[in-house]
Design a protein around this motif. Structure first.
Motif, PDB file in Angstrom:
ATOM      1  N   LYS A   1     -15.015  15.064 -15.035  1.00 44.96           N
ATOM      2  CA  LYS A   1     -14.671  13.658 -15.221  1.00 44.96           C
ATOM      3  C   LYS A   1     -13.413  13.506 -16.064  1.00 44.96           C
ATOM      4  CE  LYS A   1     -17.490  10.758 -17.051  1.00 44.96           C
ATOM      5  NZ  LYS A   1     -18.717  10.666 -17.865  1.00 44.96           N
ATOM      6  N   LEU A   2     -12.628  12.514 -15.719  1.00 45.54           N
ATOM      7  CA  LEU A   2     -11.493  12.158 -16.559  1.00 45.54           C
ATOM      8  C   LEU A   2     -12.030  11.259 -17.662  1.00 45.54           C
ATOM      9  CD1 LEU A   2      -8.369  12.612 -16.361  1.00 45.54           C
ATOM     10  CD2 LEU A   2      -8.232  10.345 -15.370  1.00 45.54           C
ATOM     11  N   GLU A   3     -11.690  11.575 -18.912  1.00 46.53           N
ATOM     12  CA  GLU A   3     -12.239  10.791 -20.020  1.00 46.53           C
ATOM     13  C   GLU A   3     -11.137  10.218 -20.909  1.00 46.53           C
ATOM     14  OE1 GLU A   3     -16.106  12.882 -21.691  1.00 46.53           O
ATOM     15  OE2 GLU A   3     -14.507  14.332 -21.302  1.00 46.53           O
ATOM     16  N   LEU A   4     -11.435   9.081 -21.505  1.00 44.47           N
ATOM     17  CA  LEU A   4     -10.541   8.485 -22.502  1.00 44.47           C
ATOM     18  C   LEU A   4     -10.963   9.001 -23.871  1.00 44.47           C
ATOM     19  CD1 LEU A   4     -10.207   4.613 -21.978  1.00 44.47           C
ATOM     20  CD2 LEU A   4      -8.460   6.361 -21.664  1.00 44.47           C
TER      21      LEU A   4
ATOM     22  N   SER B   1      -3.247  -2.044 -35.667  1.00 46.01           N
ATOM     23  CA  SER B   1      -2.121  -1.653 -34.818  1.00 46.01           C
ATOM     24  C   SER B   1      -2.082  -2.518 -33.557  1.00 46.01           C
ATOM     25  CB  SER B   1      -2.272  -0.181 -34.433  1.00 46.01           C
ATOM     26  OG  SER B   1      -1.307   0.155 -33.467  1.00 46.01           O
ATOM     27  N   LYS B   2      -0.871  -2.769 -33.100  1.00 45.09           N
ATOM     28  CA  LYS B   2      -0.699  -3.553 -31.869  1.00 45.09           C
ATOM     29  C   LYS B   2      -0.807  -2.662 -30.635  1.00 45.09           C
ATOM     30  CE  LYS B   2       0.616  -7.579 -33.775  1.00 45.09           C
ATOM     31  NZ  LYS B   2      -0.659  -7.873 -34.440  1.00 45.09           N
ATOM     32  N   ASN B   3      -1.041  -1.388 -30.858  1.00 45.63           N
ATOM     33  CA  ASN B   3      -1.125  -0.435 -29.757  1.00 45.63           C
ATOM     34  C   ASN B   3      -2.433   0.335 -29.819  1.00 45.63           C
ATOM     35  OD1 ASN B   3       1.695  -0.907 -28.922  1.00 45.63           O
ATOM     36  ND2 ASN B   3       2.169   0.092 -30.865  1.00 45.63           N
ATOM     37  N   LYS B   4      -3.221   0.212 -28.767  1.00 43.91           N
ATOM     38  CA  LYS B   4      -4.499   0.925 -28.703  1.00 43.91           C
ATOM     39  C   LYS B   4      -4.309   2.081 -27.737  1.00 43.91           C
ATOM     40  CE  LYS B   4      -8.812   1.409 -29.528  1.00 43.91           C
ATOM     41  NZ  LYS B   4      -9.235   1.752 -30.891  1.00 43.91           N
ATOM     42  N   MET B   5      -4.118   3.277 -28.283  1.00 43.11           N
ATOM     43  CA  MET B   5      -3.721   4.410 -27.435  1.00 43.11           C
ATOM     44  C   MET B   5      -4.806   5.482 -27.329  1.00 43.11           C
ATOM     45  SD  MET B   5      -0.690   3.549 -26.450  1.00 43.11           S
ATOM     46  CE  MET B   5      -0.202   5.083 -25.634  1.00 43.11           C
ATOM     47  N   PHE B   6      -4.804   6.168 -26.191  1.00 38.97           N
ATOM     48  CA  PHE B   6      -5.763   7.238 -25.927  1.00 38.97           C
ATOM     49  C   PHE B   6      -5.061   8.428 -25.281  1.00 38.97           C
ATOM     50  CE2 PHE B   6      -7.860   3.160 -25.263  1.00 38.97           C
ATOM     51  CZ  PHE B   6      -8.962   3.265 -26.102  1.00 38.97           C
ATOM     52  N   VAL B   7      -5.757   9.563 -25.283  1.00 38.24           N
ATOM     53  CA  VAL B   7      -5.335  10.632 -24.372  1.00 38.24           C
ATOM     54  C   VAL B   7      -6.367  10.699 -23.249  1.00 38.24           C
ATOM     55  CG1 VAL B   7      -3.957  12.148 -25.843  1.00 38.24           C
ATOM     56  CG2 VAL B   7      -6.442  12.310 -25.928  1.00 38.24           C
ATOM     57  N   PHE B   8      -5.909  11.161 -22.098  1.00 37.12           N
ATOM     58  CA  PHE B   8      -6.817  11.396 -20.979  1.00 37.12           C
ATOM     59  C   PHE B   8      -7.203  12.863 -21.013  1.00 37.12           C
ATOM     60  CE2 PHE B   8      -4.016   7.955 -19.525  1.00 37.12           C
ATOM     61  CZ  PHE B   8      -4.983   6.979 -19.317  1.00 37.12           C
TER      62      PHE B   8
ATOM     63  N   VAL C   1      -0.083  -2.605 -20.336  1.00 37.28           N
ATOM     64  CA  VAL C   1      -0.685  -1.290 -20.164  1.00 37.28           C
ATOM     65  C   VAL C   1       0.428  -0.247 -20.016  1.00 37.28           C
ATOM     66  CG1 VAL C   1      -0.953  -1.483 -17.640  1.00 37.28           C
ATOM     67  CG2 VAL C   1      -2.468   0.011 -18.934  1.00 37.28           C
ATOM     68  N   ALA C   2       0.207   0.916 -20.630  1.00 33.15           N
ATOM     69  CA  ALA C   2       1.173   2.014 -20.544  1.00 33.15           C
ATOM     70  C   ALA C   2       0.409   3.272 -20.169  1.00 33.15           C
ATOM     71  CB  ALA C   2       1.866   2.219 -21.876  1.00 33.15           C
ATOM     72  N   ILE C   3       1.020   4.092 -19.338  1.00 33.58           N
ATOM     73  CA  ILE C   3       0.281   5.256 -18.857  1.00 33.58           C
ATOM     74  C   ILE C   3       1.246   6.380 -18.475  1.00 33.58           C
ATOM     75  CG2 ILE C   3       0.170   4.335 -16.486  1.00 33.58           C
ATOM     76  CD1 ILE C   3      -2.678   5.353 -16.366  1.00 33.58           C
ATOM     77  N   ILE C   4       0.974   7.572 -18.994  1.00 32.44           N
ATOM     78  CA  ILE C   4       1.754   8.750 -18.615  1.00 32.44           C
ATOM     79  C   ILE C   4       0.784   9.871 -18.276  1.00 32.44           C
ATOM     80  CG2 ILE C   4       3.234  10.621 -19.467  1.00 32.44           C
ATOM     81  CD1 ILE C   4       4.636   8.631 -21.282  1.00 32.44           C
ATOM     82  N   LEU C   5       0.827  10.346 -17.055  1.00 32.64           N
ATOM     83  CA  LEU C   5       0.052  11.542 -16.731  1.00 32.64           C
ATOM     84  C   LEU C   5       1.035  12.697 -16.780  1.00 32.64           C
ATOM     85  CD1 LEU C   5      -2.426  10.399 -13.953  1.00 32.64           C
ATOM     86  CD2 LEU C   5      -2.830  10.736 -16.384  1.00 32.64           C
ATOM     87  N   GLY C   6       1.017  13.405 -17.901  1.00 25.10           N
ATOM     88  CA  GLY C   6       2.063  14.381 -18.196  1.00 25.10           C
ATOM     89  C   GLY C   6       1.953  15.672 -17.434  1.00 25.10           C
ATOM     90  N   GLU C   7       0.737  16.123 -17.193  1.00 24.86           N
ATOM     91  CA  GLU C   7       0.566  17.422 -16.542  1.00 24.86           C
ATOM     92  C   GLU C   7       0.766  17.253 -15.039  1.00 24.86           C
ATOM     93  OE1 GLU C   7       0.366  20.264 -18.099  1.00 24.86           O
ATOM     94  OE2 GLU C   7       0.354  19.234 -20.034  1.00 24.86           O
ATOM     95  N   THR C   8       1.874  17.785 -14.551  1.00 20.96           N
ATOM     96  CA  THR C   8       2.222  17.560 -13.147  1.00 20.96           C
ATOM     97  C   THR C   8       1.213  18.193 -12.187  1.00 20.96           C
ATOM     98  OG1 THR C   8       3.762  19.363 -13.485  1.00 20.96           O
ATOM     99  CG2 THR C   8       4.707  17.188 -13.317  1.00 20.96           C
ATOM    100  N   LYS C   9       0.467  19.213 -12.672  1.00 15.93           N
ATOM    101  CA  LYS C   9      -0.489  19.867 -11.770  1.00 15.93           C
ATOM    102  C   LYS C   9      -1.616  18.924 -11.325  1.00 15.93           C
ATOM    103  CE  LYS C   9      -3.373  22.038 -15.369  1.00 15.93           C
ATOM    104  NZ  LYS C   9      -2.722  22.104 -16.672  1.00 15.93           N
TER     105      LYS C   9
ATOM    106  N   GLY D   1      -4.334   8.998 -11.278  1.00 13.41           N
ATOM    107  CA  GLY D   1      -3.635   7.804 -11.731  1.00 13.41           C
ATOM    108  C   GLY D   1      -4.521   6.580 -11.564  1.00 13.41           C
ATOM    109  N   THR D   2      -5.155   6.474 -10.399  1.00 14.18           N
ATOM    110  CA  THR D   2      -6.049   5.347 -10.122  1.00 14.18           C
ATOM    111  C   THR D   2      -7.178   5.308 -11.144  1.00 14.18           C
ATOM    112  OG1 THR D   2      -5.616   5.807  -7.808  1.00 14.18           O
ATOM    113  CG2 THR D   2      -7.375   4.242  -8.284  1.00 14.18           C
ATOM    114  N   LYS D   3      -7.799   6.478 -11.377  1.00 15.79           N
ATOM    115  CA  LYS D   3      -8.913   6.548 -12.323  1.00 15.79           C
ATOM    116  C   LYS D   3      -8.456   6.177 -13.728  1.00 15.79           C
ATOM    117  CE  LYS D   3     -11.975   9.862 -10.307  1.00 15.79           C
ATOM    118  NZ  LYS D   3     -12.020  11.300 -10.095  1.00 15.79           N
ATOM    119  N   ALA D   4      -7.336   6.744 -14.129  1.00 14.76           N
ATOM    120  CA  ALA D   4      -6.848   6.522 -15.490  1.00 14.76           C
ATOM    121  C   ALA D   4      -6.538   5.040 -15.710  1.00 14.76           C
ATOM    122  CB  ALA D   4      -5.598   7.366 -15.736  1.00 14.76           C
ATOM    123  N   LEU D   5      -5.843   4.435 -14.741  1.00 19.42           N
ATOM    124  CA  LEU D   5      -5.476   3.029 -14.892  1.00 19.42           C
ATOM    125  C   LEU D   5      -6.727   2.144 -14.896  1.00 19.42           C
ATOM    126  CD1 LEU D   5      -3.336   0.847 -15.153  1.00 19.42           C
ATOM    127  CD2 LEU D   5      -3.058   0.859 -12.676  1.00 19.42           C
TER     128      LEU D   5
END
Lengths: 172, 167
Positions: free
Chosen positions: B5-8, B55-62, B86-94, B101-105
């Motif tokens: 599972k992808l998790e926040l 903070s005005k930014n609520k950030m997570f890692v996936f 909303v801001a989103i970066i999926l850094g690992e290209t693999k 992306g759909t799940k994360a968003l």
């Protein structure tokens, strides 16, 4: 990371400062920079902290890495004037006679591209002391235009020296 | 194959190295407003801000299995109007092109609407970011407008699209 053919530009980290200090205090480097003091780590840290305090920045610096990922220099844009859209190019490299290397030329190409095409600056300039013919050659090769000579701009080795202003205008 | 599972997850300080790597990747910078390379100084300052309660930014890692694969969150939080971007970066290209992306968003939208009780979530997308246009439209975002010549990149002016989703 800004990727070039012979070099990549990366962000500078605190751990790089020791090496930068060594380069800046090098006898050859000191003949062509404005700095007349020998720098210590306090100067270096102050300089590094100043960069991070400004928003928008008046200075954007990069570490230059060769293709083996070794840090071989530092470069960037200083005196960035966002209103009049100009900045000075700054570059120091570690190799002997670095101005003649393909890495030096590639670094300049990347900095110019970044200044014009990413930051949308209009004019990039550089001040070169008359004692440092290698830099004059390098910038003339890069098609910078000599705009003027500042007379007796520099007192070094018990005598006055002139400096030259070179510039490049975006799109000309 | 992709059964994990992808998790926040909350961002830890040791994640900053990966986040810097992603954010300085030229393929990722292209789609973000960031115009200079970030180092640990900037990243620690940013981290100091996002861990603050107000903070005005609520950030997570996936997180995917053991690895962190991206960073994202709700930024520019406007509590008064229950608005955020909303801001989103999926850094690992693999992991690209596999529906992450759909799940994360979707996870960020759910977090914004259900946990933060937001009314509106906005997104700024550069016109050449075709993948994001497709993704955001798929998840129900509406194109609200076009800011003409908003962005200077690679020696040219580009438009910026304003998207939003209303709860």
């Amino acid at each position: 990371m800004i990727e070039g053919k012979y070099v990549n530009l990366r962000a500078l980290e605190k751990e790089d400062l020791e090496l930068l200090k060594k380069w800046r205090n090098d006898k050859r480097t000191r003949t062509h920079t404005r700095e007349y003091r020998l720098l210590n780590m306090i100067n270096q840290r102050e300089w590094f902290e100043t960069i991070h305090k400004q928003n928008p920045p008046t200075m954007i610096m990069f570490g230059i890495e060769n293709m083996k990922r070794k840090l071989i220099g530092v470069c960037g844009l200083t005196y960035i004037d966002w209103k009049n859209r100009h900045a000075e190019i700054s570059q120091i490299m570690s190799m002997d006679k670095w101005q003649r290397t393909k890495e030096a030329k590639n670094t300049l190409e990347l900095v110019i591209d970044y200044g014009f095409n990413e930051l949308n600056l209009h004019r990039l300039w550089v001040e070169i002391y008359d004692t440092i013919t290698e830099n004059i050659k390098l910038y003339e090769k890069m098609k910078f235009v000599k705009e003027g000579t500042l007379r007796d701009r520099l007192w070094r080795k018990s005598t006055w020296h002139d400096s030259f202003i070179y510039s490049m205008i975006n799109g000309s | 194959m992709y059964t994990k599972k992808l998790e926040l997850k909350k961002i830890r300080k040791e994640d900053l190295t990966s986040i810097i790597k992603w954010r300085n990747d030229s393929e990722i910078m292209k789609y973000n407003t960031q115009y200079f390379l970030l180092n640990m100084e900037y990243e620690e300052k940013w981290y100091g801000d996002i861990i603050k309660k107000d903070s005005k930014n609520k950030m997570f890692v996936f997180k995917y299995g053991k690895d962190i694969v991206g960073v994202g969150g709700l930024i520019h939080l406007d509590n008064q109007n229950k608005n955020a971007d909303v801001a989103i970066i999926l850094g690992e290209t693999k992991i690209h092109g596999k529906g992450f992306g759909t799940k994360a968003l979707q996870m960020l939208i759910d977090y914004g609407f259900f946990k933060m009780k937001l009314h509106r979530i906005g997104a700024d997308i550069f016109e050449y970011n075709k993948i994001s246009v497709k993704l955001f439209e798929k998840l129900g975002f509406t194109k609200e407008g076009v800011l003409n010549d908003y962005l200077w990149r690679s020696g040219k002016w580009w438009n910026l699209y304003k998207y939003s989703i209303i709860n």
